[in-house]
Scaffold this active site. Structure first.
Site, PDB file in Angstrom:
ATOM      1  N   TYR A 107     -57.958-125.326  70.895  1.00  0.00           N
ATOM      2  CA  TYR A 107     -58.097-124.985  72.315  1.00  0.00           C
ATOM      3  C   TYR A 107     -59.198-123.950  72.507  1.00  0.00           C
ATOM      4  CZ  TYR A 107     -56.843-122.800  76.794  1.00  0.00           C
ATOM      5  OH  TYR A 107     -56.867-122.269  78.054  1.00  0.00           O
ATOM      6  N   HIS A 135     -63.167-124.166  74.370  1.00  0.00           N
ATOM      7  CA  HIS A 135     -63.689-123.259  75.401  1.00  0.00           C
ATOM      8  C   HIS A 135     -64.961-122.524  74.973  1.00  0.00           C
ATOM      9  CE1 HIS A 135     -59.887-124.024  77.397  1.00  0.00           C
ATOM     10  NE2 HIS A 135     -60.470-123.551  78.490  1.00  0.00           N
ATOM     11  N   TRP A 186     -61.807-133.038  82.541  1.00  0.00           N
ATOM     12  CA  TRP A 186     -61.496-131.804  81.808  1.00  0.00           C
ATOM     13  C   TRP A 186     -59.991-131.676  81.570  1.00  0.00           C
ATOM     14  CZ3 TRP A 186     -64.179-128.273  79.140  1.00  0.00           C
ATOM     15  CH2 TRP A 186     -63.544-127.081  78.798  1.00  0.00           C
TER      16      TRP A 186
END
Length: 111
Positions: free
Chosen positions: A24, A28, A83
């Site tokens: 995760y 980002h 997204w």
């Protein structure tokens, strides 16, 4: 830009799958520029995400004039659909994270 009377501070919690925290974070490293543009256009300001890595708790914070309207504007974009579908794999619910966001009640603020 400072906080105005019409600006709402929004804080929310999300829960990552503990085994996917690093993935995760990697996702980002480079948020799609079109996603960033869509967030700004939808009225999301001063948006931050915080993480408690040991259990995957995500705390989000943003400022906006109208959170419901800002969420609706984002939901209407193609980039948000893409997204959210990509991010769903990292969350315990398996659902799109934007659907799991439940704002916390603000009960104190020191200006």
């Amino acid at each position: 830009m400072g906080i105005t009377a019409a600006t709402h501070r929004v804080c929310f919690l999300l829960q990552l799958r503990p085994d996917r925290v690093e993935d995760y974070l990697d996702a980002h490293d480079v948020v799609w520029p079109e996603m960033l543009d869509a967030l700004r256009a939808a009225g999301w300001r001063n948006y931050s995400l915080f993480l408690r890595p040991d259990d995957g708790l995500v705390v989000g914070y943003l400022e906006t004039d109208d959170f419901d309207a800002a969420r609706q504007r984002m939901a209407a974009t193609d980039v948000n659909d893409r997204w959210q579908a990509h991010m769903a794999q990292y969350f315990q619910s398996g659902a799109n994270p934007d659907q799991a966001m439940k704002p916390l009640a603000e009960y104190f603020h020191l200006d």
